[in-house]
Motif scaffolding. Structure first.
Motif, PDB file in Angstrom:
ATOM      1  N   LEU A  26      -4.479   2.572   8.637  1.00  0.00           N
ATOM      2  CA  LEU A  26      -3.588   3.621   8.139  1.00  0.00           C
ATOM      3  C   LEU A  26      -3.539   4.801   9.109  1.00  0.00           C
ATOM      4  O   LEU A  26      -2.466   5.356   9.389  1.00  0.00           O
ATOM      5  N   ASP A  27      -4.686   5.185   9.616  1.00  0.00           N
ATOM      6  CA  ASP A  27      -4.734   6.341  10.518  1.00  0.00           C
ATOM      7  C   ASP A  27      -4.023   6.060  11.838  1.00  0.00           C
ATOM      8  O   ASP A  27      -3.331   6.926  12.386  1.00  0.00           O
ATOM      9  N   LEU A  28      -4.193   4.851  12.372  1.00  0.00           N
ATOM     10  CA  LEU A  28      -3.519   4.517  13.625  1.00  0.00           C
ATOM     11  C   LEU A  28      -2.009   4.492  13.444  1.00  0.00           C
ATOM     12  O   LEU A  28      -1.244   4.995  14.287  1.00  0.00           O
ATOM     13  N   LEU A  29      -1.574   3.929  12.333  1.00  0.00           N
ATOM     14  CA  LEU A  29      -0.135   3.836  12.076  1.00  0.00           C
ATOM     15  C   LEU A  29       0.493   5.220  11.929  1.00  0.00           C
ATOM     16  O   LEU A  29       1.522   5.527  12.549  1.00  0.00           O
ATOM     17  N   THR A  30      -0.149   6.072  11.116  1.00  0.00           N
ATOM     18  CA  THR A  30       0.421   7.398  10.884  1.00  0.00           C
ATOM     19  C   THR A  30       0.308   8.275  12.137  1.00  0.00           C
ATOM     20  O   THR A  30       1.198   9.079  12.412  1.00  0.00           O
ATOM     21  N   THR A  31      -0.769   8.119  12.909  1.00  0.00           N
ATOM     22  CA  THR A  31      -0.892   8.874  14.161  1.00  0.00           C
ATOM     23  C   THR A  31       0.235   8.522  15.121  1.00  0.00           C
ATOM     24  O   THR A  31       0.858   9.403  15.739  1.00  0.00           O
ATOM     25  N   ALA A  32       0.511   7.223  15.242  1.00  0.00           N
ATOM     26  CA  ALA A  32       1.588   6.796  16.137  1.00  0.00           C
ATOM     27  C   ALA A  32       2.928   7.382  15.705  1.00  0.00           C
ATOM     28  O   ALA A  32       3.707   7.878  16.533  1.00  0.00           O
ATOM     29  N   ASP A  33       3.211   7.348  14.410  1.00  0.00           N
ATOM     30  CA  ASP A  33       4.495   7.863  13.939  1.00  0.00           C
ATOM     31  C   ASP A  33       4.551   9.389  13.951  1.00  0.00           C
ATOM     32  O   ASP A  33       5.627   9.971  14.138  1.00  0.00           O
ATOM     33  N   LEU A  71      -1.149  -3.809   8.657  1.00  0.00           N
ATOM     34  CA  LEU A  71      -0.232  -3.072   7.796  1.00  0.00           C
ATOM     35  C   LEU A  71       0.975  -2.654   8.622  1.00  0.00           C
ATOM     36  O   LEU A  71       0.839  -2.300   9.797  1.00  0.00           O
ATOM     37  N   VAL A  72       2.148  -2.669   7.995  1.00  0.00           N
ATOM     38  CA  VAL A  72       3.363  -2.291   8.700  1.00  0.00           C
ATOM     39  C   VAL A  72       4.252  -1.489   7.762  1.00  0.00           C
ATOM     40  O   VAL A  72       4.281  -1.729   6.554  1.00  0.00           O
ATOM     41  N   ASP A  73       4.939  -0.516   8.327  1.00  0.00           N
ATOM     42  CA  ASP A  73       5.918   0.270   7.594  1.00  0.00           C
ATOM     43  C   ASP A  73       7.293  -0.289   7.932  1.00  0.00           C
ATOM     44  O   ASP A  73       7.787  -0.078   9.049  1.00  0.00           O
ATOM     45  N   PRO A  74       7.932  -1.020   7.018  1.00  0.00           N
ATOM     46  CA  PRO A  74       9.225  -1.623   7.345  1.00  0.00           C
ATOM     47  C   PRO A  74      10.293  -0.595   7.695  1.00  0.00           C
ATOM     48  O   PRO A  74      11.232  -0.908   8.427  1.00  0.00           O
ATOM     49  N   ARG A  75      10.168   0.632   7.188  1.00  0.00           N
ATOM     50  CA  ARG A  75      11.200   1.631   7.458  1.00  0.00           C
ATOM     51  C   ARG A  75      11.132   2.160   8.883  1.00  0.00           C
ATOM     52  O   ARG A  75      12.133   2.244   9.582  1.00  0.00           O
ATOM     53  N   SER A  76       9.933   2.512   9.325  1.00  0.00           N
ATOM     54  CA  SER A  76       9.808   3.031  10.693  1.00  0.00           C
ATOM     55  C   SER A  76       9.670   1.913  11.711  1.00  0.00           C
ATOM     56  O   SER A  76       9.906   2.113  12.903  1.00  0.00           O
ATOM     57  N   GLY A  77       9.266   0.716  11.255  1.00  0.00           N
ATOM     58  CA  GLY A  77       9.039  -0.395  12.170  1.00  0.00           C
ATOM     59  C   GLY A  77       7.703  -0.339  12.869  1.00  0.00           C
ATOM     60  O   GLY A  77       7.403  -1.169  13.721  1.00  0.00           O
ATOM     61  N   THR A  78       6.859   0.640  12.497  1.00  0.00           N
ATOM     62  CA  THR A  78       5.540   0.779  13.118  1.00  0.00           C
ATOM     63  C   THR A  78       4.489   0.069  12.278  1.00  0.00           C
ATOM     64  O   THR A  78       4.481   0.189  11.055  1.00  0.00           O
ATOM     65  N   VAL A 107       0.853  -1.191   0.000  1.00  0.00           N
ATOM     66  CA  VAL A 107       0.000   0.000   0.000  1.00  0.00           C
ATOM     67  C   VAL A 107       0.887   1.239   0.000  1.00  0.00           C
ATOM     68  O   VAL A 107       1.795   1.354   0.835  1.00  0.00           O
ATOM     69  N   ARG A 108       0.632   2.127  -0.921  1.00  0.00           N
ATOM     70  CA  ARG A 108       1.355   3.400  -0.951  1.00  0.00           C
ATOM     71  C   ARG A 108       0.457   4.467  -0.342  1.00  0.00           C
ATOM     72  O   ARG A 108      -0.643   4.718  -0.825  1.00  0.00           O
ATOM     73  N   TYR A 109       0.942   5.095   0.725  1.00  0.00           N
ATOM     74  CA  TYR A 109       0.106   6.039   1.460  1.00  0.00           C
ATOM     75  C   TYR A 109       0.973   7.137   2.053  1.00  0.00           C
ATOM     76  O   TYR A 109       1.865   6.867   2.861  1.00  0.00           O
ATOM     77  N   GLN A 110       0.725   8.363   1.623  1.00  0.00           N
ATOM     78  CA  GLN A 110       1.428   9.541   2.143  1.00  0.00           C
ATOM     79  C   GLN A 110       2.945   9.363   2.125  1.00  0.00           C
ATOM     80  O   GLN A 110       3.651   9.655   3.093  1.00  0.00           O
ATOM     81  N   GLY A 111       3.435   8.873   1.009  1.00  0.00           N
ATOM     82  CA  GLY A 111       4.866   8.707   0.843  1.00  0.00           C
ATOM     83  C   GLY A 111       5.434   7.438   1.439  1.00  0.00           C
ATOM     84  O   GLY A 111       6.632   7.172   1.315  1.00  0.00           O
ATOM     85  N   ARG A 112       4.613   6.662   2.100  1.00  0.00           N
ATOM     86  CA  ARG A 112       5.073   5.404   2.693  1.00  0.00           C
ATOM     87  C   ARG A 112       4.749   4.234   1.772  1.00  0.00           C
ATOM     88  O   ARG A 112       3.753   4.267   1.044  1.00  0.00           O
TER      89      ARG A 112
END
Length: 448
Positions: free
Chosen positions: A323-330, A297-304, A275-280
């Motif tokens: 998506l919202d929970l992941l981006t809010t946390a980061d 869903l996980v962002d391998p770069r941030s680890g979140t 998934v491509r989302y807000q540059g991730r």
């Protein structure tokens, strides 16, 4: 996490449960290989569900089947380019490859013929194959993305044949148990949520059925919990334990095909959604079965990563919630970069570092702390790649233009490195160094 972060996460969860009228909704955020926040809204029976209440995963099951297939590949028992016929003879679609099945590019029909498999008792493998004798392939294999639940029923049988035991036994013993996922099962055990359809025009519920899916079970049978799915999300993010190598999981996360071809936002790797989302670029999967929705869903770069479970047939924005929970946390608590420490580098390898030239173009070769080397243009992005050691003076490209290509170090009579040969491109210490084997030779008059 910080109280302010947890409040923001919980408020987003509460909003989704209320507005979407989910009988119950659970979510969690993972970081550093563990669940760092979880929350729940709604009721299961007369109680609030907790992190060990089982919900159905639906198609997240496919990610575990894909992992079992990749383990077979890594053991040398199959190749991703193998035609299915080599491993499961006797089907009408034996020419499709293992990789095409994993990436939903096989062209196989999306659903098994007959009754809707998610709500009907499942047929066995022989009956499924018989039902697919005609019209199983809807598109030319390899032509484009076409999501196929049938394809994962096939992959489940492939795993079972190779291991000579049922697919779930393989998944349990090789994947779930090593990762500590002891509450992930093919049928609900212990505390679990009932699945419901919510009436579109009234606040009433209709219980959903969940019969065993038979040969189609590898496409969506499993049940799990926030605790177990948190471990799985961490696995997809790179905390792989001894189940798969980090390189193989990265291969699974690498996009093979896109779903929406105009300006893509969703694609597929090998068993995983991308998934491509807000540059991730995020990896994971969603799940949907009658009475249940799920997403990880996980962002391998941030680890979140984020994960969500609901006991509702539809209406819950499960993917956007993730998506919202992941981006809010980061956004509120950015993950800190790994602390840097100096490392020991072999002197011969250290001697390779620095400036190299492809023709007149300067490149920098660097040694990374993870045992890899990188070759990057001195200016701009260009053809940048990382390489892992393959043997003495031999390296294999991991990404970018040179992924899979071989880099070899050329040396003169006294052992000094005087050129790099990368897929026939010669890199020399100075532009067009006469001491390097420049293809086509050099003008005898030299630079002028």
């Amino acid at each position: 996490m910080l109280d302010t972060t947890e409040l923001a996460l919980y408020r987003r969860l509460a909003h989704e449960q209320s507005v979407s009228r989910a009988p119950s909704l659970l979510a969690a955020v993972v970081r550093g290989g563990e669940v760092v926040w979880s929350g729940a809204r709604g009721r299961v029976g007369d109680q609030r569900p907790d992190d060990n209440t089982q919900y159905r995963l639906g198609s997240i099951t496919k990610t575990m089947i894909a992992t079992a297939v990749m383990r077979l590949r890594d053991e040398g028992k199959l190749d991703l380019t193998d035609p299915l016929e080599r491993h499961l003879p006797g089907t009408a679609f034996g020419s499709v490859t293992v990789a095409q099945l994993l990436s939903h590019t096989s062209g196989l029909t999306s659903e098994s013929p007959g009754q809707w498999w998610e709500r009907a008792p499942g047929a066995d493998w022989a009956a499924l194959v018989a039902s697919l004798e005609k019209g199983a392939t809807k598109l030319r294999p390899g032509f484009k993305f076409h999501y196929s639940n049938v394809g994962y029923g096939v992959l489940g049988e492939l795993v079972a044949r190779h291991r000579e035991r049922p697919w779930f036994d393989v998944v349990r013993d090789e994947i779930l148990t090593p990762l500590g996922m002891n509450r992930t099962t093919p049928h609900p055990e212990g505390a679990h949520a009932e699945g419901f359809a919510v009436h579109p025009f009234a606040d009433v519920l209709l219980p959903e059925k969940w019969p065993d899916a038979g040969a189609m079970a590898p496409a969506g049978q499993l049940w799990s919990t926030i605790t177990d799915l948190g471990r799985w999300t961490s696995f997809l993010g790179g905390h792989t334990g001894d189940v798969l190598s980090a390189d193989t999981v990265d291969e699974m996360r690498t996009m093979n095909t896109v779903d929406d071809t105009e300006v893509w936002s969703t694609g597929f790797g090998l068993g995983l959604m991308v998934v491509r989302y807000q540059g991730r670029h995020l990896a994971g999967h969603t799940g949907s079965m009658p009475g249940f929705l799920a997403a990880t869903l996980v962002d391998p770069r941030s680890g979140t990563g984020a994960l969500c479970l609901a006991n509702s047939t539809g209406g819950v924005g499960i993917t956007q919630l993730c998506l919202d929970l992941l981006t809010t946390a980061d956004d509120l608590e950015p993950a800190l970069p790994d602390e840097w420490f100096p490392s020991t580098v072999d002197p011969e390898l250290l001697a390779l570092t620095g400036l190299w030239h492809w023709g007149p173009s300067p490149y920098f070769l660097r040694v990374q702390g993870d045992g890899l080397i990188s070759l990057n243009p001195a200016v701009g992005a260009g053809r940048a790649s990382r390489f892992r050691p393959e043997g003495p003076d031999t390296w294999i490209g991991l990404d970018g233009y040179y992924a899979g290509e071989t880099l070899t170090v050329g040396r003169d009579a006294d052992g000094t490195a005087n050129h790099l040969n990368l897929a026939t491109f010669i890199f020399s210490r100075t532009p067009y160094d006469p001491a390097a084997p420049i293809p086509g030779g050099l003008d005898e008059a030299g630079w002028r």
